[in-house]
Write a protein that holds these residues in place. Structure first.
Motif, PDB file in Angstrom:
ATOM      1  N   PRO A   1       0.814  -1.221   0.000  1.00  0.00           N
ATOM      2  CA  PRO A   1       0.000   0.000   0.000  1.00  0.00           C
ATOM      3  C   PRO A   1       0.844   1.268   0.000  1.00  0.00           C
ATOM      4  O   PRO A   1       1.990   1.277   0.462  1.00  0.00           O
ATOM      5  CB  PRO A   1      -0.804  -0.106   1.299  1.00  0.00           C
ATOM      6  N   VAL A   2       0.254   2.336  -0.520  1.00  0.00           N
ATOM      7  CA  VAL A   2       0.787   3.691  -0.369  1.00  0.00           C
ATOM      8  C   VAL A   2       0.018   4.341   0.778  1.00  0.00           C
ATOM      9  O   VAL A   2      -1.218   4.330   0.776  1.00  0.00           O
ATOM     10  CB  VAL A   2       0.619   4.519  -1.649  1.00  0.00           C
ATOM     11  N   VAL A   3       0.750   4.872   1.746  1.00  0.00           N
ATOM     12  CA  VAL A   3       0.122   5.462   2.932  1.00  0.00           C
ATOM     13  C   VAL A   3       0.552   6.919   3.049  1.00  0.00           C
ATOM     14  O   VAL A   3       1.748   7.232   3.003  1.00  0.00           O
ATOM     15  CB  VAL A   3       0.502   4.696   4.210  1.00  0.00           C
ATOM     16  N   LEU A   4      -0.397   7.804   3.198  1.00  0.00           N
ATOM     17  CA  LEU A   4      -0.118   9.217   3.464  1.00  0.00           C
ATOM     18  C   LEU A   4      -0.120   9.432   4.963  1.00  0.00           C
ATOM     19  O   LEU A   4      -1.061   9.020   5.654  1.00  0.00           O
ATOM     20  CB  LEU A   4      -1.175  10.107   2.814  1.00  0.00           C
ATOM     21  N   TRP A   5       0.935  10.081   5.495  1.00  0.00           N
ATOM     22  CA  TRP A   5       0.999  10.391   6.924  1.00  0.00           C
ATOM     23  C   TRP A   5       0.881  11.892   7.143  1.00  0.00           C
ATOM     24  O   TRP A   5       1.550  12.692   6.490  1.00  0.00           O
ATOM     25  CB  TRP A   5       2.304   9.901   7.541  1.00  0.00           C
ATOM     26  N   LEU A   6       0.015  12.264   8.107  1.00  0.00           N
ATOM     27  CA  LEU A   6      -0.209  13.665   8.452  1.00  0.00           C
ATOM     28  C   LEU A   6      -0.098  13.842   9.960  1.00  0.00           C
ATOM     29  O   LEU A   6      -0.776  13.152  10.729  1.00  0.00           O
ATOM     30  CB  LEU A   6      -1.609  14.107   7.998  1.00  0.00           C
ATOM     31  N   ASN A   7       0.750  14.766  10.403  1.00  0.00           N
ATOM     32  CA  ASN A   7       0.739  15.141  11.813  1.00  0.00           C
ATOM     33  C   ASN A   7      -0.329  16.197  12.052  1.00  0.00           C
ATOM     34  O   ASN A   7      -0.953  16.699  11.121  1.00  0.00           O
ATOM     35  CB  ASN A   7       2.109  15.625  12.258  1.00  0.00           C
ATOM     36  N   GLY A   8      -0.549  16.519  13.300  1.00  0.00           N
ATOM     37  CA  GLY A   8      -1.707  17.341  13.648  1.00  0.00           C
ATOM     38  C   GLY A   8      -1.390  18.800  13.884  1.00  0.00           C
ATOM     39  O   GLY A   8      -0.695  19.449  13.132  1.00  0.00           O
ATOM     40  N   GLY A   9      -1.897  19.322  14.969  1.00  0.00           N
ATOM     41  CA  GLY A   9      -1.731  20.722  15.312  1.00  0.00           C
ATOM     42  C   GLY A   9      -3.070  21.396  15.603  1.00  0.00           C
ATOM     43  O   GLY A   9      -3.600  21.279  16.682  1.00  0.00           O
ATOM     44  N   PRO A  10      -3.655  22.069  14.613  1.00  0.00           N
ATOM     45  CA  PRO A  10      -3.128  22.274  13.264  1.00  0.00           C
ATOM     46  C   PRO A  10      -1.884  23.150  13.292  1.00  0.00           C
ATOM     47  O   PRO A  10      -1.809  24.093  14.066  1.00  0.00           O
ATOM     48  CB  PRO A  10      -4.277  22.969  12.544  1.00  0.00           C
ATOM     49  N   GLY A  11      -0.917  22.773  12.452  1.00  0.00           N
ATOM     50  CA  GLY A  11       0.303  23.546  12.350  1.00  0.00           C
ATOM     51  C   GLY A  11       1.572  22.750  12.574  1.00  0.00           C
ATOM     52  O   GLY A  11       2.664  23.313  12.537  1.00  0.00           O
ATOM     53  N   CYS A  12       1.449  21.423  12.789  1.00  0.00           N
ATOM     54  CA  CYS A  12       2.632  20.618  13.089  1.00  0.00           C
ATOM     55  C   CYS A  12       3.122  19.859  11.864  1.00  0.00           C
ATOM     56  O   CYS A  12       2.336  19.330  11.084  1.00  0.00           O
ATOM     57  CB  CYS A  12       2.346  19.647  14.223  1.00  0.00           C
ATOM     58  N   SER A  13       4.429  19.802  11.725  1.00  0.00           N
ATOM     59  CA  SER A  13       5.070  19.201  10.573  1.00  0.00           C
ATOM     60  C   SER A  13       5.025  17.683  10.647  1.00  0.00           C
ATOM     61  O   SER A  13       5.196  17.085  11.711  1.00  0.00           O
ATOM     62  CB  SER A  13       6.526  19.664  10.498  1.00  0.00           C
ATOM     63  N   SER A  14       4.848  17.035   9.486  1.00  0.00           N
ATOM     64  CA  SER A  14       4.858  15.578   9.453  1.00  0.00           C
ATOM     65  C   SER A  14       6.263  15.008   9.586  1.00  0.00           C
ATOM     66  O   SER A  14       6.423  13.789   9.673  1.00  0.00           O
ATOM     67  CB  SER A  14       4.191  15.071   8.171  1.00  0.00           C
ATOM     68  N   PHE A  15       7.281  15.885   9.622  1.00  0.00           N
ATOM     69  CA  PHE A  15       8.609  15.408   9.988  1.00  0.00           C
ATOM     70  C   PHE A  15       8.653  15.014  11.463  1.00  0.00           C
ATOM     71  O   PHE A  15       9.605  14.360  11.902  1.00  0.00           O
ATOM     72  CB  PHE A  15       9.669  16.461   9.670  1.00  0.00           C
ATOM     73  N   ASP A  16       7.658  15.404  12.229  1.00  0.00           N
ATOM     74  CA  ASP A  16       7.494  14.892  13.589  1.00  0.00           C
ATOM     75  C   ASP A  16       7.412  13.366  13.524  1.00  0.00           C
ATOM     76  O   ASP A  16       8.124  12.650  14.232  1.00  0.00           O
ATOM     77  CB  ASP A  16       6.216  15.481  14.201  1.00  0.00           C
ATOM     78  N   GLY A  17       6.533  12.861  12.658  1.00  0.00           N
ATOM     79  CA  GLY A  17       6.416  11.421  12.482  1.00  0.00           C
ATOM     80  C   GLY A  17       7.662  10.807  11.877  1.00  0.00           C
ATOM     81  O   GLY A  17       8.086   9.710  12.250  1.00  0.00           O
ATOM     82  N   PHE A  18       8.284  11.517  10.932  1.00  0.00           N
ATOM     83  CA  PHE A  18       9.487  11.030  10.249  1.00  0.00           C
ATOM     84  C   PHE A  18      10.658  10.894  11.216  1.00  0.00           C
ATOM     85  O   PHE A  18      11.357   9.878  11.230  1.00  0.00           O
ATOM     86  CB  PHE A  18       9.834  11.996   9.109  1.00  0.00           C
ATOM     87  N   VAL A  19      10.889  11.923  12.027  1.00  0.00           N
ATOM     88  CA  VAL A  19      12.062  11.945  12.897  1.00  0.00           C
ATOM     89  C   VAL A  19      11.846  11.159  14.184  1.00  0.00           C
ATOM     90  O   VAL A  19      12.722  10.401  14.613  1.00  0.00           O
ATOM     91  CB  VAL A  19      12.454  13.407  13.235  1.00  0.00           C
ATOM     92  N   TYR A  20      10.686  11.306  14.790  1.00  0.00           N
ATOM     93  CA  TYR A  20      10.499  10.802  16.150  1.00  0.00           C
ATOM     94  C   TYR A  20       9.643   9.542  16.272  1.00  0.00           C
ATOM     95  O   TYR A  20       9.580   8.958  17.352  1.00  0.00           O
ATOM     96  CB  TYR A  20       9.872  11.896  17.021  1.00  0.00           C
ATOM     97  N   GLU A  21       8.966   9.145  15.191  1.00  0.00           N
ATOM     98  CA  GLU A  21       8.004   8.063  15.365  1.00  0.00           C
ATOM     99  C   GLU A  21       8.309   6.833  14.519  1.00  0.00           C
ATOM    100  O   GLU A  21       8.853   5.858  15.018  1.00  0.00           O
ATOM    101  CB  GLU A  21       6.593   8.580  15.095  1.00  0.00           C
TER     102      GLU A  21
END
Length: 510
Positions: free
Chosen positions: A83-103
């Motif tokens: 599958p192709v999965v789109l990841w979105l972090n929240g906020g509103p206003g938070c970068s999805s590099f949060d998920g990339f770097v920390y998760e």
């Protein structure tokens, strides 16, 4: 005459054969059309080694000069089928590099000496182990996404869903080899709004014949808000169940605030204020973890707060944090019980996200690793990202967007999507006080679906340990808890997270 006919026949056969060959070559070329070569990430400062799969990054530009940044990782298992999965972090206003770097990104980041870039090692529990995954900075103005026209930073739920849907259509045009893969949308925290509103937009586009056709199958939401008005009641029930307040305090609040905590009486206000005082100093994103206190940032935020909130200053002492540094998104409607106040205009009592929303800071969170890495110009060059002079400083959670939450409750959207057959996994770290599992369990139950998988433990890995609990409903709706996890589940329980993620995507029983 016979020779003439046979010669003509031979010519026809040759022409037919050549035509078939040309058609096959065209089909082969279209089916093997590669992702844009200029977007290929060939190296990353801080990492020494070979990537286990192909990485791509860059911008997709929308109308009105909106430049949305994405980082795409092809699956390490089977990119052509996974599958192709789109990841979105929240906020509103938070970068999805949060998920990339920390998760659940492909690397674990190790903080280096001051002034140096962090060191990166392969993450054995990356979600790219079993899926192609897109990390998107959305809406425009968040993370590395930007616009030269700052009026584009004024947005809302509906605009964000429309922009992200348009991003997907353009992205699949750039990466046509993935158009037939199953597609899922995922995210956490305020992505509890992003995900279902985007999913509804995708479904609408499929029905109206938008091209390319997105092979949408379902979605995942972690510790997500739903704007159902039950936030305060769920939070009070959570802190009581976690033994963070006394039974007397709970009963006092329940009596003063009505069973649904809708009262705005002075008795209710004081009961909640007493609870807020008891909880002061806790890490709202995981009540078991220390709260990181940044002296300089805390002092700066305190001077920007209204006088009524400045009294809530924290001890200026840096407490120890986990080796894998913290990063968080916060929900739109909840931050701390400290911020509770009656709203006289609509006769409701709300939790207000005042603390942590100033200067891009997030209360209790140390985001030094991601900030140092993503603001280094050599890193930006490797990512094909615009320099700071163009896109601005990267912040975990940006305050430059002006966001209006205008979509209302997500429950009708969830009901509409699941009733059409789209699969939904709603998961929740059970030690998150920010968006507690109590509220999520309540709203999934309120959907009115029959229970098909009675509340039970689920097991993770080869050690056969209980990783959490789940309850399955008809229409492929599952509510799942992760034992001991906080607001950003994969950060706290990476192995268990990869376990439920893999099984959900593969359509297997969790």
């Amino acid at each position: 005459m016979v020779e003439s006919r046979s010669g003509a026949t031979a010519v026809v056969r040759v022409l037919v054969t050549m035509t078939v060959v040309v058609i096959m070559m065209m089909i082969l070329m279209s089916s093997t059309k590669a992702a844009p070569a200029e977007s290929l990430v060939s190296y990353l400062p801080g990492f020494n080694g070979s990537f286990p799969s192909k990485h791509y990054a860059g911008y997709v530009s929308l109308e009105e000069e909106k430049h949305l940044f994405y980082y795409f990782i092809s699956s390490e298992r089977n990119p052509a089928e996974d599958p192709v999965v789109l990841w979105l972090n929240g906020g509103p206003g938070c970068s999805s590099f949060d998920g990339f770097v920390y998760e659940h990104g492909p690397f674990n980041f190790e903080q280096g000496p001051k002034g140096s870039l962090p060191k990166m090692h392969l993450n054995p529990y990356s979600w790219s182990k079993v899926s192609n995954i897109i990390y998107l900075d959305s809406p425009c103005g968040v993370g590395l996404s930007y616009s030269p026209n700052t009026s584009n930073y004024l947005t809302n739920d509906h605009k964000t869903a429309l922009d992200t849907h348009n991003f997907l259509l353009k992205w699949f045009e750039l990466y046509p080899e993935f158009q037939h893969n199953p597609f899922f949308i995922s995210g956490e925290s305020y992505a509890g709004v992003y995900v279902p509103t985007l999913a509804a937009e995708v479904v609408k586009g499929i029905k109206s014949g938008d091209k390319p056709v997105i092979n949408f199958k379902g979605y995942l939401v972690g510790n997500g808000v739903v704007n159902d008005g039950n936030g305060l009641g769920a939070a009070v029930n959570f802190v009581h169940g976690m033994a963070l307040i006394s039974n007397h305090m709970f009963e006092e609040a329940a009596s003063a605030c009505n069973p649904d905590f809708s009262s705005n009486s002075s008795k209710c206000y004081h009961a909640i204020d007493k609870i807020g005082t008891a909880l002061d100093g806790l890490n709202v994103y995981d009540v078991l973890e220390p709260c990181y206190h940044d002296p300089e940032g805390q002092q700066q935020r305190q001077t920007q707060l209204p006088p009524s909130f400045q009294k809530l200053g924290r001890t200026e002492k840096a407490l120890p944090v986990r080796k894998r540094m913290f990063g968080r998104a916060w929900p739109h409607w909840a931050q701390h019980f400290d911020n509770f106040r009656p709203n006289k205009s609509d006769n409701k009592m709300l939790l207000w996200p005042q603390l942590g929303r100033l200067s891009g800071g997030v209360e209790c969170i140390n985001d030094e690793v991601a900030t140092a890495w993503l603001n280094d110009e050599s890193v930006r060059k490797a990512l094909h990202a615009a320099p700071k002079s163009t896109a601005g400083e990267w912040e975990l959670c940006s305050d430059r967007i002006d966001y209006e939450g205008d979509a209302g409750s997500m429950i009708p959207i969830h009901r509409n999507l699941t009733s059409q057959g789209y699969r939904a996994l709603i998961y929740s770290g059970d030690h998150d006080m920010c968006v507690p599992y109590t509220g999520t369990e309540a709203w999934t139950s309120s959907m009115g679906y029959n229970i098909t998988d009675e509340w039970r433990p689920w097991i993770s890995g080869d050690d056969h340990q209980v990783a959490g609990y789940l309850q399955g409903y008809e229409h492929n709706l599952t509510f799942l808890t992760i034992k001991g996890a906080g607001h950003t589940v994969p950060e706290y329980k990476p192995q268990e997270s990869l376990g439920f993620y893999t099984r959900f995507l593969d359509g297997k029983r969790i």
